[in-house]
Design an enzyme around this catalytic site. Structure first.
Site, PDB file in Angstrom:
ATOM      1  N   LYS A  52       0.861  -1.201   0.044  1.00 49.73           N
ATOM      2  CA  LYS A  52      -0.214   0.046  -0.056  1.00 49.73           C
ATOM      3  C   LYS A  52       0.797   1.398   0.032  1.00 49.73           C
ATOM      4  O   LYS A  52       0.209   2.247  -0.451  1.00 49.73           O
ATOM      5  CB  LYS A  52      -1.139   0.097   1.235  1.00 49.73           C
ATOM      6  CG  LYS A  52      -2.033  -0.977   1.140  1.00 49.73           C
ATOM      7  CD  LYS A  52      -3.067  -0.737  -0.034  1.00 49.73           C
ATOM      8  CE  LYS A  52      -4.277  -1.532   0.431  1.00 49.73           C
ATOM      9  NZ  LYS A  52      -5.362  -1.281  -0.599  1.00 49.73           N
ATOM     10  N   SER A 299       0.897 -10.112  -1.074  1.00 46.01           N
ATOM     11  CA  SER A 299       0.801  -8.560  -0.762  1.00 46.01           C
ATOM     12  C   SER A 299       0.878  -8.118   0.658  1.00 46.01           C
ATOM     13  O   SER A 299       1.020  -6.858   0.658  1.00 46.01           O
ATOM     14  CB  SER A 299      -0.569  -8.146  -1.523  1.00 46.01           C
ATOM     15  OG  SER A 299      -1.559  -9.185  -0.896  1.00 46.01           O
TER      16      SER A 299
END
Length: 310
Positions: A52, A299
Site C-alpha cells: 500500500k 501482498s
C-alpha cells in the site's frame, strides 16, 4: 489503448516520484510445483508490511496537501501506509478503520502517529465516516484503491516484475477494491496474463464482471480485513474488464492452508489476503499450463503471527 485513466507512462512517472520512499521488494524462487515454475513477489516486506505505501506516496506526492493534512478509510493496510507516508513527509493524518480490522493493524496505525477513529462495521462504513470528516476539515481524501494516482503507484510492482522475472507468463493477484490488480494490469497491457483471486466471501470483482459494472456485494470471511471492499472502484473496473485475464475464487480453508504452507516451506508469515494468490495455485482454482512461469504476489503480512505459526 484500453479505456482507463491510468496508462504505463503514469506508472513510470509514479515509479520516479516514489523512488527512495518505497522498497524494491525481492522475489523468491519456490521452484517447480503444480505443473509450473513458481516465484513469489514478497511485497509483505514493503514498508508497513504491504504494497500500500506505493499508492499512498504517489497520491500524496502528486497532490496539494492542505494544512489539515490527509484523511483515509482503511481495513488497516492502507491506513497504515497513509499514516507512514504522512509522517515521512510531515503531514498530519486521520484514519478511519472498521471495527472488523484486527487490533494488530489498528495498533500499528496509531504507532505511526495518526489519529485513529474506529467505526462500527466494515470498510464501507469507515469510508462514509471518512467522507463526512473530509467535508468538515478539507483534508486531502486518499482512497485506498479508486484514485488514478493510487492505482498508478500500485502498478510500479509491474515494473519491478518486468525487471526481476524475464520469462514471466502470469501473475496471480488478490483483489479487494481492485487498485493493486488494476495497476499491475495497466502496466502489462496483456503482455503477461494477470489473474485475479478473490475469496468466496468477498467476490465483488466477480460480481462486477458478471453485471458489466461495479455492484455492491456481500463482505465476509477470513480475508475481509484486507480484501473486504463491498464494491470495486469505478476507475478500477474498466481496467479489470479490459486487461485482466480472468478472476478465480478461493475458499477460506484454502487461504488458511496457503498461509500455513508459506510459513512451513519458506518461513514467510502472510496475512489471509496476502496468501490468497498462493491459495489459488495450491487449491487448483488456477491451473497453470505446463511449465508456465507463474508469480504469486504475497501482498501483505500484517497479522498476529500466532494465527499462522500456532
Amino acid at each position: 489503448m484500453h479505456s482507463s485513466t491510468v496508462q504505463p507512462n503514469d506508472i513510470r512517472d509514479a515509479a520516479e516520484r516514489i523512488a527512495g520512499r518505497v522498497r524494491r521488494t525481492p522475489v523468491l524462487e519456490l521452484g517447480g510445483m503444480y505443473d509450473a515454475s513458481v516465484v513469489a513477489k514478497l511485497e509483505l516486506l514493503q514498508h508497513t508490511g504491504s504494497f500500500k505505501p506505493r499508492g499512498a506516496f504517489n497520491k500524496l506526492l502528486s497532490s496539494e496537501v492542505p494544512p489539515s493534512g490527509v484523511i483515509a478509510a482503511s481495513g488497516g493496510n492502507f491506513g497504515l501506509a497513509v499514516a507512514h507516508a504522512a509522517r515521512e513527509t510531515g503531514y498530519r493524518a486521520e484514519i478511519f478503520v472498521p471495527s472488523t480490522s484486527p487490533e494488530a493493524k489498528v495498533a500499528k496505525v496509531r504507532a505511526q502517529g495518526a489519529t485513529v477513529h474506529v467505526v462500527e462495521g466494515y470498510y464501507a462504513e469507515a469510508q462514509a465516516a471518512a467522507g463526512t470528516r473530509h467535508e468538515e476539515t478539507g483534508a486531502l481524501l486518499m482512497h485506498p484503491f479508486d484514485q488514478p494516482e493510487v492505482i498508478a503507484g500500485q502498478g510500479t510492482i509491474g515494473i519491478e516484475l518486468d525487471e526481476q522475472i524475464s520469462d514471466l507468463d502470469s501473475v496471480l493477484v488478490a483483489i479487494g477494491g481492485g487498485g493493486l490488480i488494476a495497476g499491475i494490469a495497466a502496466w502489462f497491457e496483456r503482455r503477461v496474463r494477470v489473474v485475479g483471486v478473490e475469496p468466496t466471501g468477498c467476490a465483488t470483482m466477480t460480481a462486477a464482471l458478471a453485471a458489466g459494472e461495479p455492484v455492491v456485494g456481500q463482505v465476509g470471511g477470513v480475508a475481509a480485513d484486507s480484501l473486504g471492499s463491498a464494491r470495486v472502484g469505478d476507475h478500477v473496473f474498466p481496467i479489470a474488464r479490459d486487461l485482466v485475464d480472468r478472476v478465480v475464487l478461493v475458499e477460506d480453508d484454502a487461504i488458511r492452508e496457503a498461509q500455513r504452507a508459506l510459513w512451513e516451506d519458506v518461513h514467510v508469515i502472510a496475512e489471509p489476503g496476502g496468501a490468497a494468490a498462493f491459495a489459488a495455485l495450491r487449491s487448483g482454482a488456477y491451473q497453470p499450463r505446463n511449465d508456465e512461469r507463474v508469480c504469486v504476489l504475497v501482498s501483505g503480512g500484517n497479522c498476529d503471527p500466532t494465527t499462522v505459526t500456532g
